[in-house]
Enzyme design. Structure first.
Site, PDB file in Angstrom:
ATOM      1  N   CYS A 122       1.020   7.143   3.576  1.00 54.55           N
ATOM      2  CA  CYS A 122      -0.397   6.824   3.389  1.00 54.55           C
ATOM      3  C   CYS A 122      -1.284   7.593   4.364  1.00 54.55           C
ATOM      4  O   CYS A 122      -2.416   7.916   4.053  1.00 54.55           O
ATOM      5  CB  CYS A 122      -0.619   5.326   3.502  1.00 54.55           C
ATOM      6  SG  CYS A 122       0.184   4.600   4.923  1.00 54.55           S
ATOM      7  N   LYS A 127       7.524 -10.666   0.266  1.00 53.84           N
ATOM      8  CA  LYS A 127       7.791 -10.152  -1.083  1.00 53.84           C
ATOM      9  C   LYS A 127       7.805  -8.632  -0.948  1.00 53.84           C
ATOM     10  O   LYS A 127       6.761  -7.985  -0.864  1.00 53.84           O
ATOM     11  CB  LYS A 127       6.695 -10.604  -2.050  1.00 53.84           C
ATOM     12  CG  LYS A 127       7.105 -10.619  -3.521  1.00 53.84           C
ATOM     13  CD  LYS A 127       7.574  -9.301  -4.095  1.00 53.84           C
ATOM     14  CE  LYS A 127       6.465  -8.358  -4.481  1.00 53.84           C
ATOM     15  NZ  LYS A 127       6.999  -7.058  -5.008  1.00 53.84           N
ATOM     16  N   GLY A 148       4.565 -11.575  -6.265  1.00 58.47           N
ATOM     17  CA  GLY A 148       3.550 -11.148  -5.299  1.00 58.47           C
ATOM     18  C   GLY A 148       2.268 -11.934  -5.458  1.00 58.47           C
ATOM     19  O   GLY A 148       1.689 -12.448  -4.491  1.00 58.47           O
ATOM     20  N   GLY A 192       5.483  -7.582  -8.477  1.00 65.22           N
ATOM     21  CA  GLY A 192       4.182  -7.802  -7.866  1.00 65.22           C
ATOM     22  C   GLY A 192       3.306  -8.800  -8.606  1.00 65.22           C
ATOM     23  O   GLY A 192       2.844  -9.788  -8.022  1.00 65.22           O
ATOM     24  N   PRO A 193       3.078  -8.565  -9.904  1.00 64.70           N
ATOM     25  CA  PRO A 193       2.149  -9.462 -10.621  1.00 64.70           C
ATOM     26  C   PRO A 193       2.693 -10.877 -10.825  1.00 64.70           C
ATOM     27  O   PRO A 193       1.942 -11.758 -11.255  1.00 64.70           O
ATOM     28  CB  PRO A 193       1.962  -8.756 -11.979  1.00 64.70           C
ATOM     29  CG  PRO A 193       2.400  -7.345 -11.754  1.00 64.70           C
ATOM     30  CD  PRO A 193       3.464  -7.398 -10.699  1.00 64.70           C
ATOM     31  N   GLU A 230      -3.733  -2.710   4.109  1.00 69.01           N
ATOM     32  CA  GLU A 230      -3.481  -1.321   4.496  1.00 69.01           C
ATOM     33  C   GLU A 230      -3.321  -0.561   3.190  1.00 69.01           C
ATOM     34  O   GLU A 230      -2.331  -0.739   2.487  1.00 69.01           O
ATOM     35  CB  GLU A 230      -2.233  -1.257   5.376  1.00 69.01           C
ATOM     36  CG  GLU A 230      -2.249  -0.094   6.329  1.00 69.01           C
ATOM     37  CD  GLU A 230      -1.718   1.157   5.681  1.00 69.01           C
ATOM     38  OE1 GLU A 230      -2.539   1.867   5.037  1.00 69.01           O
ATOM     39  OE2 GLU A 230      -0.537   1.416   5.789  1.00 69.01           O
ATOM     40  N   GLY A 261      11.065  -9.711  -6.161  1.00 65.80           N
ATOM     41  CA  GLY A 261      10.443  -9.944  -7.466  1.00 65.80           C
ATOM     42  C   GLY A 261       9.351  -8.940  -7.769  1.00 65.80           C
ATOM     43  O   GLY A 261       9.094  -8.022  -6.991  1.00 65.80           O
ATOM     44  N   GLU A 268      -5.985   9.642  -3.681  1.00 67.23           N
ATOM     45  CA  GLU A 268      -4.655   9.633  -3.067  1.00 67.23           C
ATOM     46  C   GLU A 268      -3.623   9.990  -4.137  1.00 67.23           C
ATOM     47  O   GLU A 268      -3.484   9.290  -5.140  1.00 67.23           O
ATOM     48  CB  GLU A 268      -4.361   8.249  -2.478  1.00 67.23           C
ATOM     49  CG  GLU A 268      -3.032   8.201  -1.760  1.00 67.23           C
ATOM     50  CD  GLU A 268      -2.827   6.912  -0.982  1.00 67.23           C
ATOM     51  OE1 GLU A 268      -2.957   5.827  -1.573  1.00 67.23           O
ATOM     52  OE2 GLU A 268      -2.527   6.998   0.222  1.00 67.23           O
TER      53      GLU A 268
HETATM   54  P1  NAP Z   1       1.296  -1.556  -5.416  1.00 65.37           P
HETATM   55  O1  NAP Z   1       1.493  -1.975  -6.829  1.00 65.37           O
HETATM   56  O2  NAP Z   1       0.025  -1.864  -4.759  1.00 65.37           O
HETATM   57  O3  NAP Z   1       2.522  -2.177  -4.583  1.00 65.37           O
HETATM   58  C1  NAP Z   1       2.488  -2.700  -3.269  1.00 65.37           C
HETATM   59  C2  NAP Z   1       3.121  -4.095  -3.246  1.00 65.37           C
HETATM   60  O4  NAP Z   1       2.262  -5.028  -3.917  1.00 65.37           O
HETATM   61  C3  NAP Z   1       4.462  -4.182  -3.953  1.00 65.37           C
HETATM   62  O5  NAP Z   1       5.291  -5.122  -3.319  1.00 65.37           O
HETATM   63  C4  NAP Z   1       4.030  -4.667  -5.325  1.00 65.37           C
HETATM   64  O6  NAP Z   1       5.070  -5.235  -6.088  1.00 65.37           O
HETATM   65  C5  NAP Z   1       2.980  -5.676  -4.948  1.00 65.37           C
HETATM   66  N1  NAP Z   1       2.058  -6.039  -6.032  1.00 65.37           N
HETATM   67  C6  NAP Z   1       1.774  -5.339  -7.171  1.00 65.37           C
HETATM   68  N2  NAP Z   1       0.884  -6.014  -7.925  1.00 65.37           N
HETATM   69  C7  NAP Z   1       0.597  -7.163  -7.261  1.00 65.37           C
HETATM   70  C8  NAP Z   1      -0.259  -8.277  -7.530  1.00 65.37           C
HETATM   71  N3  NAP Z   1      -1.015  -8.337  -8.638  1.00 65.37           N
HETATM   72  N4  NAP Z   1      -0.311  -9.275  -6.618  1.00 65.37           N
HETATM   73  C9  NAP Z   1       0.423  -9.233  -5.494  1.00 65.37           C
HETATM   74  N5  NAP Z   1       1.265  -8.202  -5.198  1.00 65.37           N
HETATM   75  C10 NAP Z   1       1.340  -7.187  -6.064  1.00 65.37           C
HETATM   76  O7  NAP Z   1       1.555  -0.020  -5.288  1.00 65.37           O
HETATM   77  P2  NAP Z   1       2.496   0.869  -6.234  1.00 65.37           P
HETATM   78  O8  NAP Z   1       2.209   0.595  -7.683  1.00 65.37           O
HETATM   79  O9  NAP Z   1       3.889   0.666  -5.827  1.00 65.37           O
HETATM   80  O10 NAP Z   1       1.967   2.322  -5.860  1.00 65.37           O
HETATM   81  C11 NAP Z   1       0.771   2.817  -6.455  1.00 65.37           C
HETATM   82  C12 NAP Z   1      -0.059   3.630  -5.502  1.00 65.37           C
HETATM   83  O11 NAP Z   1      -0.378   2.852  -4.342  1.00 65.37           O
HETATM   84  C13 NAP Z   1       0.606   4.861  -4.900  1.00 65.37           C
HETATM   85  O12 NAP Z   1       0.565   5.942  -5.739  1.00 65.37           O
HETATM   86  C14 NAP Z   1      -0.177   5.052  -3.647  1.00 65.37           C
HETATM   87  O13 NAP Z   1      -1.373   5.744  -3.903  1.00 65.37           O
HETATM   88  C15 NAP Z   1      -0.503   3.666  -3.213  1.00 65.37           C
HETATM   89  N6  NAP Z   1       0.424   3.209  -2.164  1.00 65.37           N
HETATM   90  C16 NAP Z   1      -0.017   3.166  -0.896  1.00 65.37           C
HETATM   91  C17 NAP Z   1       0.827   2.754   0.104  1.00 65.37           C
HETATM   92  C18 NAP Z   1       0.398   2.682   1.519  1.00 65.37           C
HETATM   93  O14 NAP Z   1       1.220   2.761   2.411  1.00 65.37           O
HETATM   94  N7  NAP Z   1      -0.857   2.478   1.786  1.00 65.37           N
HETATM   95  C19 NAP Z   1       2.140   2.416  -0.177  1.00 65.37           C
HETATM   96  C20 NAP Z   1       2.566   2.455  -1.505  1.00 65.37           C
HETATM   97  C21 NAP Z   1       1.691   2.838  -2.478  1.00 65.37           C
HETATM   98  P3  NAP Z   1       5.894  -4.223  -7.058  1.00 65.37           P
HETATM   99  O15 NAP Z   1       6.754  -3.435  -6.150  1.00 65.37           O
HETATM  100  O16 NAP Z   1       6.651  -5.126  -7.958  1.00 65.37           O
HETATM  101  O17 NAP Z   1       4.887  -3.376  -7.780  1.00 65.37           O
END
Ligand code: NAP
Ligand code: MG
Length: 462
Positions: free
Chosen positions: A279, A170, A207, A203-204, A245, A201, A369
């Site tokens: 990151c 996903k 995912g 995340g919520p 990660e 699709g 972050e």
């Molecule tokens: P995120 O919501 O954690 O997204 C990462 C992945 O998880 C995406 O594929 C996302 O789908 C999915 N996801 C979201 N909610 C989920 C759930 N409840 N259950 C399962 N999967 C779910 O991160 P973001 O909102 O894109 O970014 C927010 C912050 O995260 C950034 O500002 C940064 O600080 C951090 N971040 C860290 C990394 C890293 O490499 N460690 C990478 C990206 C972001 P969607 O794309 O549909 O949301």
């Protein structure tokens, strides 16, 4: 932009179960460039079913044959290098040369490393009167972010396939197009049907359905701490292994004997790359009080040069979040020496490269972050204080140490609570274990350590 209107499940593009779609937006001009289907729990269920059905055959495929398919995947990605770079530029907004070198180049290198590892890895070992079999964990649910969209996919899928696991991916909703290109490359490489499956699709919805699915044996997630914590809790309740990660707040420690100009210039470049959406970026620069003002001037000048070259951040939410942190830094009393919260253009999700001086270790901009092109410079009085500041966050993903000689830098690096440290500008190694101490995550990606995450042991006694 080209986009599939279905899911890649069981070796073919199948119609999505639902009607909803997700718009893909170019962050440079805010135009919608494509739509992809929004996966439902039904799509996830079909994909997990295909992955389970394919598991016995793929797990029993000799590693040398798995290696051939991964080598073919590397070649298919290499053949599409320009298309990959153009697609990432369109959906992430990164400048094309960076997309070519990093967003396309790095995943090809990582796929190549797993083609070699699959062929050479010892999937069996002897311990006394035991033979230990290293067997695939099973069906992997992979959930990836948008910041290095293809790299994050390959860093999970390539070792999983090398191990003999099957996968449901996903990808991030902001960058699904390069994930569809990846599925095309998997297909071209002759990977058997069901071994790799893609469900685009939200995340919520998609995912979460994947993370909670009883047919998934291991969840590998890269993204935010908030979602990672939730996925870890779900996996814990189901007694399933999980790899997380979750980002960082890494320190670039410049010791008094270092080449200051080099350390500052490389440090600024590290933070501004990919518009700060890395990151492992060294978002805190630590400089001895005696050389602090000199470093601040060098950093401000270096950041100003990035103004024209930097891409936008991925979406409006991230832009507002990063701006919010810049405003918070000002409110907490830090000094803006480059950039600021203003809007550089009237379109696109751009942030001006920003440098803060007079940052205290307890400020939000030194602890949290930000995930944008924002650097905080902190002074220290002696090495012990530098270490306390470097280790003084909940994170521990990466870092850098600069000193007159390597031994001095290594001695400091040994005391850091973090997963990887670059010594005097050491190059990124795509085979070195990548992952975090503390709340930066659980598990390691890349190289043989990354392969190990997808294996479980069975001991036979003789
Ligand atoms: P995120 O919501 O954690 O997204 C990462 C992945 O998880 C995406 O594929 C996302 O789908 C999915 N996801 C979201 N909610 C989920 C759930 N409840 N259950 C399962 N999967 C779910 O991160 P973001 O909102 O894109 O970014 C927010 C912050 O995260 C950034 O500002 C940064 O600080 C951090 N971040 C860290 C990394 C890293 O490499 N460690 C990478 C990206 C972001 P969607 O794309 O549909 O949301
Ligand atoms: Mg999200």
């Amino acid at each position: 932009m080209k986009a599939h209107d279905g899911m890649y499940i069981g070796g073919a593009w199948r119609p999505a179960a639902g009607q909803d779609t997700i718009p893909v937006v170019n962050p440079v001009d805010e135009q919608v460039i494509a739509h992809v289907p929004a996966g439902t729990p039904e799509d996830v269920d079909a994909a997990v079913g295909a992955a389970r059905a394919a598991l016995p055959g793929w797990a029993a495929t000799p590693p040398a044959e798995r290696a051939e398919r991964i080598a073919a995947l590397r070649d298919a990605l290499a053949a599409r290098k320009d298309e990959i770079a153009g697609t990432v530029t369109a959906e992430l907004g990164s400048p094309l040369p960076f997309s070519q070198a990093v967003h396309a180049g790095l995943p090809i290198a990582v796929a190549g490393s797993y083609a070699e590892l699959a062929a050479s890895y010892a999937f069996e070992e002897k311990i006394g009167n035991s033979t230990v079999l290293l067997e695939p964990v099973g069906v992997v649910g992979a959930i990836t972010p948008w910041n290095y969209p293809l790299h994050q996919i390959v860093a999970k899928v390539a070792p999983a396939l090398a191990a003999g696991c099957t996968v449901v991916l996903k990808p991030a909703e902001d960058t699904p197009l390069v994930a569809q290109l990846f599925a095309e490359a998997v297909h071209e490489a002759g990977v058997p049907a069901g071994v790799f499956n893609l469900v685009t699709g939200l995340g919520p919805v998609a995912g979460q359905a994947l993370a909670e699915h009883a047919g998934v044996d291991l969840v590998s997630f890269t993204g935010s701490t908030a979602v990672g914590r939730q996925i870890g809790a779900t996996a814990g309740a189901a007694v399933k292994p999980v790899a997380l990660e979750l980002g960082g707040k890494s320190a670039n420690v410049i010791l008094p004997s270092a080449d200051l100009a080099k350390a500052v210039n490389v440090g600024v470049a590290n933070v501004m790359a990919n518009s700060g959406q890395t990151c492992s970026a060294w978002t805190r620069m630590l400089v001895h009080a005696d050389r602090y003002e000199e470093a601040v001037e060098l950093a401000a000048a270096a950041a100003a040069k990035y103004g024209e070259r930097i891409g936008p951040v991925v979406n409006a939410k991230q832009r507002d979040r990063v701006r919010g942190y810049i405003e918070k830094g000002v409110a907490e009393g830090a000094r803006v020496v480059a950039g600021g919260a203003g809007t550089p253009y009237d379109k696109g999700y751009f942030i001006t490269p920003t440098v803060f001086a007079d940052v205290r270790a307890d400020m939000a901009i030194a602890q949290e972050e930000i995930f944008g092109p924002v650097l905080s410079i902190l002074p220290y009085a002696d090495e012990d204080e530098a270490l306390a500041i470097a280790n003084g966050t909940v994170y521990g993903l990466a870092g850098a140490v600069w000193a007159g000689d390597e031994e001095e830098a290594v001695a400091f690096a040994r005391r850091m609570d973090t997963g990887q440290v670059d010594i005097n500008g050491g190059r990124f190694n795509p085979q070195a274990p990548f992952g975090g101490y503390k709340q930066s995550g659980v598990g390691r990606e890349l190289g043989p350590h990354g392969l190990g995450e997808y294996l479980q042991t069975k001991s036979l006694q003789f």
